[in-house]
Design an enzyme around this catalytic site. Structure first.
Site, PDB file in Angstrom:
ATOM      1  N   ALA A  84       4.102   0.434   5.278  1.00 37.50           N
ATOM      2  CA  ALA A  84       5.570   0.640   5.379  1.00 37.50           C
ATOM      3  C   ALA A  84       6.183  -0.457   6.540  1.00 37.50           C
ATOM      4  O   ALA A  84       7.496  -0.150   6.188  1.00 37.50           O
ATOM      5  CB  ALA A  84       5.226   2.163   6.152  1.00 37.50           C
ATOM      6  N   ILE A 100      -1.687   3.347   2.479  1.00 34.90           N
ATOM      7  CA  ILE A 100       0.235   2.983   3.699  1.00 34.90           C
ATOM      8  C   ILE A 100      -0.308   2.962   5.118  1.00 34.90           C
ATOM      9  O   ILE A 100      -1.137   3.825   5.151  1.00 34.90           O
ATOM     10  CB  ILE A 100       1.469   4.175   2.876  1.00 34.90           C
ATOM     11  CG1 ILE A 100       1.243   3.734   1.723  1.00 34.90           C
ATOM     12  CG2 ILE A 100       2.203   3.594   3.921  1.00 34.90           C
ATOM     13  CD1 ILE A 100       2.699   4.045   1.214  1.00 34.90           C
ATOM     14  N   HIS A 101       0.023   1.792   5.916  1.00 35.68           N
ATOM     15  CA  HIS A 101      -0.141   2.373   7.126  1.00 35.68           C
ATOM     16  C   HIS A 101       1.259   1.060   8.002  1.00 35.68           C
ATOM     17  O   HIS A 101       1.625   0.791   6.911  1.00 35.68           O
ATOM     18  CB  HIS A 101      -1.283   1.766   7.816  1.00 35.68           C
ATOM     19  CG  HIS A 101      -1.567   0.280   7.635  1.00 35.68           C
ATOM     20  ND1 HIS A 101      -1.541  -0.522   7.801  1.00 35.68           N
ATOM     21  CD2 HIS A 101      -2.514   0.199   6.173  1.00 35.68           C
ATOM     22  CE1 HIS A 101      -2.116  -1.365   7.783  1.00 35.68           C
ATOM     23  NE2 HIS A 101      -2.462  -1.337   5.557  1.00 35.68           N
ATOM     24  N   GLY A 102       1.145   1.356   9.692  1.00 35.30           N
ATOM     25  CA  GLY A 102       2.129   0.348   9.831  1.00 35.30           C
ATOM     26  C   GLY A 102       2.681  -1.394   8.746  1.00 35.30           C
ATOM     27  O   GLY A 102       3.415  -1.214   8.701  1.00 35.30           O
ATOM     28  N   ASP A 110      -5.088  -2.655  -0.261  1.00 31.77           N
ATOM     29  CA  ASP A 110      -5.382  -2.539   1.482  1.00 31.77           C
ATOM     30  C   ASP A 110      -6.339  -1.227   1.751  1.00 31.77           C
ATOM     31  O   ASP A 110      -5.599  -0.723   1.052  1.00 31.77           O
ATOM     32  CB  ASP A 110      -4.159  -2.778   2.061  1.00 31.77           C
ATOM     33  CG  ASP A 110      -4.415  -2.315   3.384  1.00 31.77           C
ATOM     34  OD1 ASP A 110      -4.545  -1.855   3.588  1.00 31.77           O
ATOM     35  OD2 ASP A 110      -3.179  -2.731   4.161  1.00 31.77           O
TER      36      ASP A 110
END
Lengths: 165, 272
Positions: A17, A12-14, A8
């Site tokens: 997470a 880390i993003h919505g 990705d």
């Protein structure tokens, strides 16, 4: 044990997470990224984005491979995030293809600053450089289970089918 | 067409503009959630109570429909404004309004994706302004695009209320009564579906016991929801203090273990 190795470009993003840890049944996220492992600001931003929902560890790719070889790590279901296919391939071959249930090429190549004309556009969220494409082919040739699935409610598509088109 | 409906539609559009636009203007502050939108529309249309009731029912329905990143599923603010308008202006049943809110939310979601596509036309102007360090242009683009995008929602809600609410309400009333009853029953079920979606996201063994405790308190002990809410709050505060103690304890521990490198310690904590 690696439940999922996700490629990705935003690490880390919505989507990473919030939706995936519950779906995969894991509360351990490893970010394997050479640049982030040397950048403390990025590390604290990455950790902040999963406050409370899961544990996060940021390592360079080689450090991550070492971590996965730790006997303690083998019994913990983990969710691993890298930002290019090359790194996923390094981890896969570093572990001889062991322990990895699935490789998910979700989003890649949108923000790396490489000219779009030099890349192969697979779909709106996957733009592969030649290095990434070679890495993807290498993964497929060695029999890895490679899919494309952005969020859990999407259907998992076989990456080999996407590459053919 | 009377002036009344035009005024009411204007107020609905205004509420949509304030809530949806306000949410995006100030860092996604959740002003677009039904629990905020419902009471505001109710207040503007002169029936605060209906607004609050619908706001709460729709919040429960939409609480699990989280739009993550660019993946838009439903637009809760459009759904709430139109549902409240249907109940207050059209005189429709509140439960049927909840059932109608779902397709409205889906259409609102499509509109949202449409505006993303439309306003991506400005992409090159952004890059250009950033390249030339043209601060003024960036500020104009920021607020200008925000205003234009929120205006699209204002207009969409305005038109829908003017031409849609009364005919739809009259149409549903003209159908045999079992249809409105059915819609009402569906509307009553939807908040449960919303919570189920939320649970499927946050469900884990540690939390599951609370679900059963809540069920028992409501179904067997027959406590009112307000009491259950307050009990929940008490537990939350107690656990927050415990969590803080544990947090402090962990941190004092890492300070004394200084013979290991920070990186090793971090790895051990991660694997423990």
């Amino acid at each position: 044990m690696i439940k999922e190795l996700r490629v990705d470009d935003r690490l880390i993003h919505g989507q990473v997470a919030l939706t995936w840890p519950g779906h995969l049944g894991t509360s351990h996220i490893v970010v394997a990224n050479d640049a982030a492992s040397k950048n403390e600001m990025q590390q604290s931003a990455l950790k902040m984005s999963v406050q409370g929902t899961a544990k996060v560890l940021v390592r360079d790719v080689d450090g991550a491979i070492k971590l996965f070889q730790n006997p303690k790590a083998k019994s913990i279901p983990m969710f691993v995030v890298v930002n290019q296919v090359k790194d996923a391939e390094r981890i896969y071959s570093g572990l001889n293809g062991q322990q990895i249930e699935r490789i998910n090429i979700a989003n890649v190549g949108r923000f790396d600053g490489v000219d779009k004309n030099l890349k192969t556009e697979i779909n709106g969220s996957i733009l592969l450089t030649t290095a990434d494409k070679d890495a993807a082919n290498k993964l497929l040739n060695s029999g890895a289970n490679v899919v494309h699935q952005v969020i859990p409610t999407d259907k998992a598509e076989k990456f080999s089918n996407l590459l053919k088109e | 067409m009377s002036n009344n409906i035009i005024l009411a539609a204007f107020l609905c559009g205004l509420a949509e503009f304030i809530c949806y636009g306000g949410d995006w203007l100030l860092g996604q502050n959740m002003a677009d959630q039904p629990i905020v939108v419902g009471p505001l529309v109710g207040l503007l249309l002169g029936d605060l109570q209906t607004g609050i009731i619908l706001g709460a029912m729709l919040e429960a329905t939409f609480i699990g429909a989280v739009n993550v990143g660019g993946a838009v599923s439903l637009n809760p603010s459009v759904a709430t404004v139109l549902a409240v308008a249907y109940a207050i202006i059209g005189g429709g049943d509140t439960k049927a309004a909840v059932a109608l809110a779902i397709p409205m939310g889906l259409l609102g979601g499509l509109l949202e994706v449409g505006t993303y596509v439309l306003f991506s036309l400005f992409q090159d102007s952004w890059t250009d302004a950033a390249d030339k360090a043209n601060e003024k242009k960036l500020i104009w683009l920021h607020y200008g695009v925000w205003f234009a995008r929120s205006l699209v929602f204002f207009v969409a809600v305005f038109i829908t209320v003017v031409i849609g609410v009364k005919p739809v309400a009259a149409f549903i009333k003209s159908l045999p009564s079992f249809v409105e009853n059915g819609l009402g029953l569906t509307g009553g079920l939807l908040p449960a579906a919303g919570f189920a979606m939320l649970l499927s996201m946050v469900w884990e063994k540690k939390l599951a016991v609370w679900y059963f405790l809540g069920f028992i308190l409501v179904e067997y002990v027959k406590l009112p929801l307000l009491a259950v809410g307050i009990i929940g709050l008490v537990f939350a505060v107690v656990f927050a203090f415990y969590d803080k103690d544990i947090f402090d304890l962990k941190h004092s521990k890492t300070d004394t273990n200084s013979n290991k490198s920070a990186s090793q310690q971090e790895e051990e904590d991660f694997l423990s």
